[in-house]
Write a protein that holds these residues in place. Structure first.
Motif, PDB file in Angstrom:
ATOM      1  N   TRP A  70     107.799 265.593  67.726  1.00  0.00           N
ATOM      2  CA  TRP A  70     106.341 266.368  68.242  1.00  0.00           C
ATOM      3  C   TRP A  70     105.527 264.841  67.707  1.00  0.00           C
ATOM      4  N   PHE A  71     104.344 264.136  69.958  1.00  0.00           N
ATOM      5  CA  PHE A  71     103.750 263.605  69.295  1.00  0.00           C
ATOM      6  C   PHE A  71     102.601 263.757  70.618  1.00  0.00           C
ATOM      7  N   ASP A  72     101.678 262.598  70.813  1.00  0.00           N
ATOM      8  CA  ASP A  72     100.374 263.041  71.541  1.00  0.00           C
ATOM      9  C   ASP A  72     100.042 261.706  72.031  1.00  0.00           C
ATOM     10  N   ASN A  73      98.961 261.512  72.301  1.00  0.00           N
ATOM     11  CA  ASN A  73      97.813 259.960  73.130  1.00  0.00           C
ATOM     12  C   ASN A  73      98.907 259.390  73.330  1.00  0.00           C
ATOM     13  N   LEU A  74      99.915 259.179  73.512  1.00  0.00           N
ATOM     14  CA  LEU A  74     101.220 257.831  73.793  1.00  0.00           C
ATOM     15  C   LEU A  74     100.654 257.058  74.603  1.00  0.00           C
ATOM     16  N   THR A  75      99.424 255.801  74.573  1.00  0.00           N
ATOM     17  CA  THR A  75      99.655 255.176  75.750  1.00  0.00           C
ATOM     18  C   THR A  75      99.876 253.398  75.189  1.00  0.00           C
ATOM     19  N   VAL A  76      99.990 253.067  76.062  1.00  0.00           N
ATOM     20  CA  VAL A  76     100.419 251.407  75.495  1.00  0.00           C
ATOM     21  C   VAL A  76      99.613 250.310  76.445  1.00  0.00           C
ATOM     22  N   ASP A  77      99.556 249.236  76.193  1.00  0.00           N
ATOM     23  CA  ASP A  77      98.986 248.233  76.785  1.00  0.00           C
ATOM     24  C   ASP A  77      99.723 247.314  76.611  1.00  0.00           C
ATOM     25  N   ASP A  78      99.560 245.714  76.670  1.00  0.00           N
ATOM     26  CA  ASP A  78     100.364 244.515  76.665  1.00  0.00           C
ATOM     27  C   ASP A  78      99.919 244.275  75.164  1.00  0.00           C
ATOM     28  N   GLN A  79      99.522 244.369  74.511  1.00  0.00           N
ATOM     29  CA  GLN A  79      98.745 244.073  72.833  1.00  0.00           C
ATOM     30  C   GLN A  79      99.521 245.429  71.849  1.00  0.00           C
ATOM     31  N   GLY A  80      99.832 246.713  72.052  1.00  0.00           N
ATOM     32  CA  GLY A  80     100.398 247.313  71.611  1.00  0.00           C
ATOM     33  C   GLY A  80     100.268 248.289  72.073  1.00  0.00           C
ATOM     34  N   PHE A  81     100.351 249.561  71.095  1.00  0.00           N
ATOM     35  CA  PHE A  81     100.187 250.570  71.273  1.00  0.00           C
ATOM     36  C   PHE A  81      99.663 252.408  70.397  1.00  0.00           C
ATOM     37  N   THR A  82      99.332 253.342  70.895  1.00  0.00           N
ATOM     38  CA  THR A  82      98.244 254.192  70.411  1.00  0.00           C
ATOM     39  C   THR A  82      99.528 255.755  70.293  1.00  0.00           C
ATOM     40  N   ILE A  83      99.353 255.953  69.166  1.00  0.00           N
ATOM     41  CA  ILE A  83      99.534 257.209  69.193  1.00  0.00           C
ATOM     42  C   ILE A  83      99.495 258.031  68.477  1.00  0.00           C
ATOM     43  N   THR A  84      99.591 259.618  68.029  1.00  0.00           N
ATOM     44  CA  THR A  84      99.092 260.754  67.121  1.00  0.00           C
ATOM     45  C   THR A  84      99.935 260.917  66.796  1.00  0.00           C
ATOM     46  N   LEU A  85     100.171 261.134  65.115  1.00  0.00           N
ATOM     47  CA  LEU A  85     102.059 261.616  64.782  1.00  0.00           C
ATOM     48  C   LEU A  85     100.991 262.467  63.334  1.00  0.00           C
ATOM     49  N   ASN A  86     102.065 263.963  63.494  1.00  0.00           N
ATOM     50  CA  ASN A  86     101.830 264.582  62.128  1.00  0.00           C
ATOM     51  C   ASN A  86     102.730 264.318  60.742  1.00  0.00           C
ATOM     52  N   PHE A  87     101.137 264.267  60.006  1.00  0.00           N
ATOM     53  CA  PHE A  87     101.263 264.076  58.770  1.00  0.00           C
ATOM     54  C   PHE A  87     101.297 264.916  57.931  1.00  0.00           C
ATOM     55  N   GLY A  88     102.319 266.035  57.682  1.00  0.00           N
ATOM     56  CA  GLY A  88     101.589 266.863  56.419  1.00  0.00           C
ATOM     57  C   GLY A  88     101.371 267.976  57.479  1.00  0.00           C
ATOM     58  N   ASN A  89     101.116 268.567  59.050  1.00  0.00           N
ATOM     59  CA  ASN A  89     100.614 269.291  59.558  1.00  0.00           C
ATOM     60  C   ASN A  89      98.842 268.343  59.147  1.00  0.00           C
ATOM     61  N   SER A  90      98.768 266.918  59.609  1.00  0.00           N
ATOM     62  CA  SER A  90      97.365 267.059  59.524  1.00  0.00           C
ATOM     63  C   SER A  90      97.857 266.244  60.654  1.00  0.00           C
ATOM     64  N   PRO A  91      97.159 265.758  62.016  1.00  0.00           N
ATOM     65  CA  PRO A  91      97.228 264.748  62.779  1.00  0.00           C
ATOM     66  C   PRO A  91      96.880 263.454  62.786  1.00  0.00           C
ATOM     67  N   GLU A  92      97.371 262.209  63.303  1.00  0.00           N
ATOM     68  CA  GLU A  92      96.451 260.951  62.779  1.00  0.00           C
ATOM     69  C   GLU A  92      96.557 260.719  63.728  1.00  0.00           C
ATOM     70  N   PRO A  93      95.984 259.611  64.477  1.00  0.00           N
ATOM     71  CA  PRO A  93      96.058 258.461  65.594  1.00  0.00           C
ATOM     72  C   PRO A  93      96.575 257.156  64.640  1.00  0.00           C
ATOM     73  N   LEU A  94      97.256 256.451  65.677  1.00  0.00           N
ATOM     74  CA  LEU A  94      97.773 255.042  64.632  1.00  0.00           C
ATOM     75  C   LEU A  94      97.566 254.384  66.136  1.00  0.00           C
ATOM     76  N   ARG A  95      97.711 252.947  65.779  1.00  0.00           N
ATOM     77  CA  ARG A  95      97.401 251.495  66.557  1.00  0.00           C
ATOM     78  C   ARG A  95      97.804 250.664  66.644  1.00  0.00           C
TER      79      ARG A  95
END
Length: 154
Positions: A70-95
């Motif tokens: 399970w992952f959501d909102n995966l976007t990629v640009d030239d500098q990096g990526f963003t993704i939302t992952l599930n941490f103990g039933n808590s979706p958290e966005p990461l850059r």
């Protein structure tokens, strides 16, 4: 100003970041094929890393994420990526900037890359026996060789 040498290490580093960016772009548009999944370790202290305060407190230096079921909102640009992952039933966005990456492993096909940090590069001296001092990271169970870019640097 003329350069004194070709920066093969830096060029390889950027090429491997580009490879990971391409893989993540494919996954963002088409999903993960077959049994593919990724273990990605990054330095949480690097500039540009964005994550919830509670995650940063729990992982003040380094964090490994798994992109698999399970992952959501995966976007990629030239500098990096963003993704939302599930941490103990808590979706958290990461850059995650590509410059913060330390390892990228896809154990389903025994593929792995290890990125050396500039700090580590400066400290990398030869051992007394003349061999390169390269410490391989602990790879996930069932994974193949992790390729260290410093293996070919002098």
């Amino acid at each position: 100003m003329a350069r004194s040498e070709i920066d093969y290490g830096g060029m390889m580093h950027r090429a491997m970041q580009g490879l990971i960016a391409g893989v993540l772009r494919d996954v963002a548009s088409q999903g993960l094929p077959g049994e593919h999944h990724f273990f990605i370790t990054f330095d949480t202290r690097d500039e540009g890393v964005e994550m919830a305060d509670w995650l940063h407190e729990r992982y003040p230096e380094e964090m490994t994420i798994v992109i698999q079921h399970w992952f959501d909102n995966l976007t990629v640009d030239d500098q990096g990526f963003t993704i939302t992952l599930n941490f103990g039933n808590s979706p958290e966005p990461l850059r995650i900037p590509f410059d913060s990456l330390r390892t990228f492993v896809d154990p389903s096909v025994e593929f792995g890359l290890r990125f050396e940090t500039q700090e580590h590069d400066e400290d990398d001296e030869e051992d007394d026996d003349g061999s390169d001092a390269v410490e391989e990271p602990e790879a996930p169970k069932g994974s193949g060789e992790v390729v260290s870019l410093d293996k070919w640097r002098k």
